[in-house]
Design a protein around this motif. Structure first.
Motif, PDB file in Angstrom:
ATOM      1  N   ALA A   1       0.833  -1.301   0.133  1.00  7.93           N
ATOM      2  CA  ALA A   1       0.126   0.022   0.118  1.00  7.93           C
ATOM      3  C   ALA A   1       0.894   1.426  -0.083  1.00  7.93           C
ATOM      4  O   ALA A   1       0.503   2.195  -0.671  1.00  7.93           O
ATOM      5  N   MET A   2       1.999   1.127   0.615  1.00  5.61           N
ATOM      6  CA  MET A   2       2.871   2.632   0.781  1.00  5.61           C
ATOM      7  C   MET A   2       3.323   2.689  -0.546  1.00  5.61           C
ATOM      8  O   MET A   2       3.690   3.732  -1.005  1.00  5.61           O
ATOM      9  N   ARG A   3       3.883   1.683  -1.138  1.00  4.25           N
ATOM     10  CA  ARG A   3       4.550   1.780  -2.351  1.00  4.25           C
ATOM     11  C   ARG A   3       3.677   2.565  -3.411  1.00  4.25           C
ATOM     12  O   ARG A   3       4.056   3.421  -4.353  1.00  4.25           O
ATOM     13  N   SER A   4       2.247   2.510  -3.669  1.00  2.00           N
ATOM     14  CA  SER A   4       1.625   2.855  -4.392  1.00  2.00           C
ATOM     15  C   SER A   4       1.041   4.334  -3.911  1.00  2.00           C
ATOM     16  O   SER A   4       0.615   5.097  -4.774  1.00  2.00           O
ATOM     17  N   ALA A   5       0.919   4.296  -2.486  1.00  2.00           N
ATOM     18  CA  ALA A   5       0.433   5.825  -2.031  1.00  2.00           C
ATOM     19  C   ALA A   5       1.568   6.882  -2.062  1.00  2.00           C
ATOM     20  O   ALA A   5       1.223   8.018  -2.156  1.00  2.00           O
ATOM     21  N   ILE A   6       2.633   6.638  -2.018  1.00  2.00           N
ATOM     22  CA  ILE A   6       3.701   7.705  -1.949  1.00  2.00           C
ATOM     23  C   ILE A   6       3.951   8.166  -3.413  1.00  2.00           C
ATOM     24  O   ILE A   6       4.113   7.334  -4.297  1.00  2.00           O
ATOM     25  N   GLN A   7       3.689   9.495  -3.637  1.00  2.00           N
ATOM     26  CA  GLN A   7       3.747   9.918  -4.840  1.00  2.00           C
ATOM     27  C   GLN A   7       4.705  11.134  -5.130  1.00  2.00           C
ATOM     28  O   GLN A   7       4.768  11.934  -3.954  1.00  2.00           O
ATOM     29  N   PRO A   8       5.328  11.595  -6.120  1.00  2.00           N
ATOM     30  CA  PRO A   8       6.120  12.484  -6.152  1.00  2.00           C
ATOM     31  C   PRO A   8       5.257  13.931  -5.776  1.00  2.00           C
ATOM     32  O   PRO A   8       4.092  14.014  -6.202  1.00  2.00           O
ATOM     33  N   PRO A   9       5.969  15.067  -5.162  1.00  2.00           N
ATOM     34  CA  PRO A   9       7.406  15.244  -5.109  1.00  2.00           C
ATOM     35  C   PRO A   9       8.058  14.315  -3.763  1.00  2.00           C
ATOM     36  O   PRO A   9       9.265  14.935  -3.451  1.00  2.00           O
ATOM     37  N   VAL A  10       7.005  13.792  -2.844  1.00  2.00           N
ATOM     38  CA  VAL A  10       7.650  12.981  -1.899  1.00  2.00           C
ATOM     39  C   VAL A  10       8.609  11.906  -2.526  1.00  2.00           C
ATOM     40  O   VAL A  10       8.311  11.288  -3.480  1.00  2.00           O
ATOM     41  N   GLU A  11       9.652  11.627  -1.879  1.00  2.00           N
ATOM     42  CA  GLU A  11      10.858  10.817  -2.429  1.00  2.00           C
ATOM     43  C   GLU A  11      10.313   9.516  -1.556  1.00  2.00           C
ATOM     44  O   GLU A  11      10.245   9.370  -0.587  1.00  2.00           O
ATOM     45  N   LEU A  12      10.559   8.410  -2.358  1.00  2.00           N
ATOM     46  CA  LEU A  12      10.084   6.954  -1.784  1.00  2.00           C
ATOM     47  C   LEU A  12      11.462   6.301  -1.816  1.00  2.00           C
ATOM     48  O   LEU A  12      12.213   6.026  -2.841  1.00  2.00           O
ATOM     49  N   HIS A  13      12.068   5.912  -0.829  1.00  2.00           N
ATOM     50  CA  HIS A  13      13.291   5.028  -0.605  1.00  2.00           C
ATOM     51  C   HIS A  13      12.999   3.702   0.058  1.00  2.00           C
ATOM     52  O   HIS A  13      12.953   3.505   1.222  1.00  2.00           O
ATOM     53  N   GLU A  14      12.717   2.761  -0.760  1.00  2.00           N
ATOM     54  CA  GLU A  14      12.615   1.278  -0.199  1.00  2.00           C
ATOM     55  C   GLU A  14      13.936   0.621   0.003  1.00  2.00           C
ATOM     56  O   GLU A  14      14.845   0.538  -1.110  1.00  2.00           O
ATOM     57  N   ILE A  15      13.964  -0.048   1.127  1.00  2.00           N
ATOM     58  CA  ILE A  15      15.184  -0.778   1.398  1.00  2.00           C
ATOM     59  C   ILE A  15      14.423  -2.425   1.771  1.00  2.00           C
ATOM     60  O   ILE A  15      13.551  -2.387   2.319  1.00  2.00           O
ATOM     61  N   LYS A  16      15.179  -3.311   1.367  1.00  2.00           N
ATOM     62  CA  LYS A  16      14.728  -4.552   1.588  1.00  2.00           C
ATOM     63  C   LYS A  16      15.144  -5.115   3.094  1.00  2.00           C
ATOM     64  O   LYS A  16      14.429  -5.949   3.572  1.00  2.00           O
ATOM     65  N   ASP A  17      15.761  -4.083   3.980  1.00  2.00           N
ATOM     66  CA  ASP A  17      16.365  -4.331   5.200  1.00  2.00           C
ATOM     67  C   ASP A  17      15.091  -4.117   6.185  1.00  2.00           C
ATOM     68  O   ASP A  17      14.176  -3.031   5.978  1.00  2.00           O
ATOM     69  N   HIS A  18      15.584  -4.652   7.600  1.00  2.00           N
ATOM     70  CA  HIS A  18      14.642  -4.158   8.710  1.00  2.00           C
ATOM     71  C   HIS A  18      14.773  -2.629   9.067  1.00  2.00           C
ATOM     72  O   HIS A  18      15.958  -2.251   8.845  1.00  2.00           O
ATOM     73  N   ILE A  19      14.035  -2.001   9.727  1.00  2.00           N
ATOM     74  CA  ILE A  19      14.089  -0.963  10.210  1.00  2.00           C
ATOM     75  C   ILE A  19      15.331  -0.717  11.285  1.00  2.00           C
ATOM     76  O   ILE A  19      15.992   0.341  11.667  1.00  2.00           O
ATOM     77  N   ASN A  20      15.631  -1.792  12.040  1.00  2.00           N
ATOM     78  CA  ASN A  20      16.545  -1.779  13.108  1.00  2.00           C
ATOM     79  C   ASN A  20      18.131  -2.159  12.133  1.00  2.00           C
ATOM     80  O   ASN A  20      18.784  -2.945  13.227  1.00  2.00           O
TER      81      ASN A  20
END
Length: 420
Positions: free
Chosen positions: A371-390
């Motif tokens: 849901a987050m992948r599709s919801a975030i739209q420019p000009p907001v930058e989306l930086h997806e990483i495969k790792d855990h937040i910690n």
């Protein structure tokens, strides 16, 4: 800064109904070494003393008259107008450095007004409310100033008695002492906010804080268990930060799912409104918090559950709720007036969602990430990483964005040397 030997305390109350209490407080403030400046917020009657700022002055500060306020319709509208005047008067006194602290007394009416006054005053100016509804759920979190002190006015409904004078005397001593010893924020270095939880849940602050300090910033970490996020929002609204790293968002999820452990409907909005750059991440956004001393809410009864202590417990939100939360987060960020980067850790958003932990919920995490992948739209930058937040990768991503913004002039450069 020289020590304040006789702090000037603005004392706010309805002198027509609480004259005995207010005069008692004036005496207590004097005995504690302070000087009282009285503001009367009465509407219908007059106090048996002459306040420095009478009800006519309060009405005038709201650009009206006390007669018009009395005829405005009902007690709610009348006190709302008086609140406008009290805010304007108090803000002016603070701007002219004519007061060193503020104390107000009231039931629900006086508290309602006093909350507005406290929010209008700068961080570091001591402010205390003596209220019959202190600590009550009647007071929404978005009405509470970042550094507000409150004390329950036990026995304070009508007239003086031994119970209420014990409370009033404590409150007066507290505000005089606070005014004498308070250190206002100096901001020798640019201030960066970070939101987080305890190290057992979210660990990024352990690395990010010293890294930002090395870069010349003062870092303020807010504990996002309701009032921590409220404090951050309050300071952001006053443009108190050069950047906000809002990396723990479960207060947003709490508010959207009806939990009382929230920071108000404007959580994740004030930095954007104030034009402050934000790096945002969904730390702990999968959790719905509730008081551990209550039964688990019915709609969460079958969800993964974790009790932090005897005060706070959490359950995971349903996938359908996570999609709704993702849309709300994206909508809030889309309205920001400064750059926003959203870091999406697809490997997990808090320590207890890992495999084998109490809140492990891969279906819910997958729903949120999609849901987050599709919801975030420019000009907001989306930086997806495969790792855990910690993970170290999360910290590296946040710092890389921050450093790029500093180089581009979006975030002011840090002050690596501070004058003595």
């Amino acid at each position: 800064m020289s020590e304040i030997t006789q702090p000037r305390i603005l004392l706010i109350g309805t002198g027509d109904t609480k004259a005995d209490e207010l005069k008692f407080m004036q005496d207590c403030i004097a005995k504690a070494g302070g000087k009282t400046i009285m503001m009367d917020i009465s509407v219908l009657g007059d106090p048996p003393y002459r306040p420095e700022h009478d009800k006519h002055a309060v009405a005038a500060a709201a650009q009206t008259t006390i007669a018009d306020i009395a005829a405005s319709g009902d007690e709610n509208s009348a006190m709302s107008l008086m609140a406008t005047g009290a805010v304007n008067l108090a803000r002016d006194l603070a701007a002219r450095e004519a007061i060193d602290g503020v104390i107000a007394i009231g039931g629900t009416m006086g508290t309602d007004l006093a909350l507005d006054v406290a929010q209008a005053l700068p961080l570091g100016l001591p402010k205390l409310i003596v209220s019959t509804v202190a600590f009550s759920h009647l007071i929404p979190p978005d009405r509470v100033a970042a550094d507000l002190m409150m004390i329950l006015w036990a026995g304070g409904l009508y007239g003086l008695n031994g119970t209420c004078t014990a409370v009033l005397s404590q409150a007066c001593g507290a505000i005089v002492g606070a005014a004498k010893s308070a250190t206002r924020p100096r901001n020798a270095r640019p201030v960066v906010a970070i939101t987080s939880l305890g190290k057992s849940c979210l660990r990024y602050m352990v690395e990010l804080k010293p890294q930002l300090e090395k870069r010349g910033y003062e870092v303020v970490v807010f504990h996002t268990t309701g009032m921590g996020g409220r404090a951050m929002e309050s300071i952001a609204a006053q443009r108190g930060f050069v950047a906000v790293l809002d990396l723990s968002l479960q207060e947003v999820a709490n508010q959207l799912t009806g939990s009382v452990v929230n920071s108000g409907a404007d959580r994740l909005e004030n930095a954007g409104k104030a034009g402050i750059p934000q790096i945002v991440a969904p730390g702990a956004i999968d959790m719905v918090d509730f008081p551990a001393w209550l039964s688990v809410p019915t709609d969460l009864a079958q969800r993964p559950f974790h009790a932090h202590n005897r005060l706070l417990a959490s359950a995971t939100s349903r996938p359908v709720d996570r999609r709704r939360i993702a849309m709300a987060v994206a909508d809030k960020l889309s309205r920001a007036k400064a750059p926003v980067a959203f870091v999406l850790p697809a490997g997990g958003v808090q320590q207890w969602d890992r495999a084998g932990e109490a809140l492990h919920d891969p279906e819910g995490l997958s729903a949120f990430v999609d849901a987050m992948r599709s919801a975030i739209q420019p000009p907001v930058e989306l930086h997806e990483i495969k790792d855990h937040i910690n993970s170290p990768a999360f910290n590296e991503t946040v710092l890389r964005i921050f450093d790029r913004w500093v180089e581009a002039g979006i975030v002011p450069a840090g002050q690596t040397t501070v004058a003595a």
